[in-house]
Design a protein around this motif. Structure first.
Motif, short mmCIF file in Angstrom:
data_model
loop_
_atom_site.label_atom_id
_atom_site.label_comp_id
_atom_site.label_asym_id
_atom_site.label_seq_id
_atom_site.Cartn_x
_atom_site.Cartn_y
_atom_site.Cartn_z
N TYR A 64 0.86 -1.18 0.00
CA TYR A 64 0.00 0.00 0.00
C TYR A 64 0.90 1.24 0.00
N LEU A 83 -0.61 8.28 -9.96
CA LEU A 83 -1.55 7.21 -9.62
C LEU A 83 -1.63 6.16 -10.72
N GLU A 87 -0.66 2.12 -10.29
CA GLU A 87 -1.51 1.01 -10.73
C GLU A 87 -0.77 0.12 -11.72
N ASP A 92 -1.21 -2.45 -4.64
CA ASP A 92 -2.52 -3.01 -4.28
C ASP A 92 -3.51 -1.95 -3.81
N ALA A 93 -3.02 -0.89 -3.16
CA ALA A 93 -3.93 0.15 -2.67
C ALA A 93 -3.13 1.42 -2.40
N ILE A 94 -3.83 2.54 -2.38
CA ILE A 94 -3.24 3.79 -1.92
C ILE A 94 -3.95 4.21 -0.64
N ALA A 105 -8.30 9.29 -8.34
CA ALA A 105 -8.07 7.86 -8.51
C ALA A 105 -9.24 7.18 -9.24
N THR A 109 -7.81 5.51 -12.62
CA THR A 109 -7.39 4.13 -12.36
C THR A 109 -8.61 3.22 -12.25
N LEU A 112 -6.83 0.14 -8.42
CA LEU A 112 -6.31 0.58 -7.13
C LEU A 112 -7.40 0.63 -6.06
#
Length: 402
Positions: A64, A83, A87, A92-94, A105, A109, A112
């Motif tokens: 993350y 961003l 991706e 996996d995540a922000i 996002a 994306t 994400l």
């Protein structure tokens, strides 16, 4: 029981990320060179983030990336491209706090996941419901949530909940402090906190008469530790247990992850051991230099959960070295030394996949085969007798439990 709770570890560098994962973290959180709240950490450029993701995914762990500063107009330029790149490399995540990042996002994306940072100071179910509608899949609750707050949120909103279980506390409500800005012009909510709350201050009465000749007043809370409440927190249905400390050492990260990994696994395997919790409490206390408390989890914190005066933060030299090999023929562990130790000292080796192994150092040999009266030089390569084969990347520390 719900699915196994995630153990989420901090990583201020690529080296620390690898140690965290090797020692049992299910996921790690990192900061890029931009948009992260730990400006003084080494942090990750895009090439390093790519390497981090490849390493993590190879070990079935997640990455993350914190994008959690409070944005000013000049920060927005380049955000979409950043961003998209995150991706693309497989992050996996922000972790975000500014609503701008949510909209950005969602616009640019597709894969994400969006995790709401503790900077957003979420303390109630209505806020969680609101952010879920905005596209947030996980909320990192403010450290000031009580057990009752957490349970109410989990029972009311179908969203992943992440809670801090160990690390530093903020004197003000998480994400709302401006003391650093006021005293030093370093923005706490943009990565520059100077931790004014840990300064020592002179005390004056209402007539501006100095009350003491010693700078003996501070307003800092003790660090958070919920080591005694892991079973209870798992039963609440929390999705992720978060450890704080992107600026901390490899030894600190390895120690915390190994202890909490074992506690989680013991509970899930129906082998929860109260005796081990006592050991774990001592281990965790020794690897840092500040007192700890449950803080807001079980009651509203009072004076015993706070530093006011007489604070003592002593460092120790428990971290003795890293195992870089094992000589099976001669039964010797090969060590990259970190702190002083000598023959006759009691030591412990701990690491991923092994039980702690304690013994007395019989001899120390350098790379030329010379016997040493002590290990004195940091990062020197030495050998010590060790009857048990120990894996690479295990850690040698002082034995303080026996």
């Amino acid at each position: 029981m719900n699915k196994k709770v995630e153990l989420l570890a901090p990583a201020g560098s690529l080296e620390k990320l690898k140690w965290a994962i090797l020692y049992g973290a299910d996921a790690v959180y990192i900061g890029g060179t931009n948009y992260s709240l730990r400006a003084n950490a080494k942090n990750f450029n895009i090439e390093e983030i790519n390497e981090a993701v490849l390493f993590a995914h190879k070990h079935n762990a997640k990455v993350y990336v914190a994008v959690n500063i409070v944005f000013h107009n000049e920060d927005v330029k380049g955000l979409e491209e950043y961003l998209v790149t995150l991706e693309k490399v497989g992050v996996d995540a922000i972790i975000l706090s500014d609503p701008l990042v949510i909209d950005c996002a969602k616009k640019c994306t597709k894969k994400l996941e969006l995790h709401l940072s503790t900077q957003a100071s979420v303390l109630n179910k209505d806020a969680c419901l609101y952010f879920k509608k905005q596209g947030i899949s996980r909320v990192v609750l403010a450290r000031e949530c009580s057990k009752e707050d957490i349970l109410d949120i989990i029972n009311s909103v179908d969203i992943e909940i992440e809670c801090f279980i160990h690390g530093a506390m903020c004197t003000n409500l998480s994400g709302r402090c401006v003391l650093s800005n006021y005293f030093t012009n370093r923005d706490a909510n943009r990565g520059g906190c100077c931790q004014v709350c840990r300064f020592n201050f002179d005390l004056y009465d209402s007539s501006k008469v100095k009350l003491s000749n010693e700078p003996n007043f501070s307003m800092a809370p003790k660090d958070l530790s919920l080591v005694n409440y892991i079973k209870e927190m798992i039963d609440l249905g929390i999705s992720s247990f978060k450890l704080e400390g992107r600026m901390r050492s490899v030894y600190y990260i390895a120690t915390l992850v190994s202890v909490y990994r074992k506690l989680i696994d013991m509970y899930c395997n129906n082998s929860y051991d109260e005796a081990y919790i006592k050991k774990a409490t001592k281990i965790l206390y020794r690897c840092a230099n500040r007192d700890v408390a449950p803080q807001f989890f079980n009651k509203f914190p009072g004076e015993k959960e706070q530093y006011y005066s007489g604070r003592q933060e002593d460092s120790n030299q428990d971290f003795l070295g890293i195992i870089i090999g094992y000589d099976e023929a001669n039964k010797k562990a090969i060590i990259e030394q970190r702190n002083f130790f000598k023959p006759g000292d009691k030591v412990t080796i701990f690491g991923p996949g092994i039980e702690d192994y304690s013994f007395v150092v019989e001899s120390i040999i350098d790379e030329e085969g010379n016997n040493l009266d002590a290990a004195r030089h940091p990062r020197e390569i030495i050998k010590i007798s060790c009857d048990q084969k120990v894996p690479i990347n295990s850690i040698l520390r002082v034995n303080f439990l026996d």
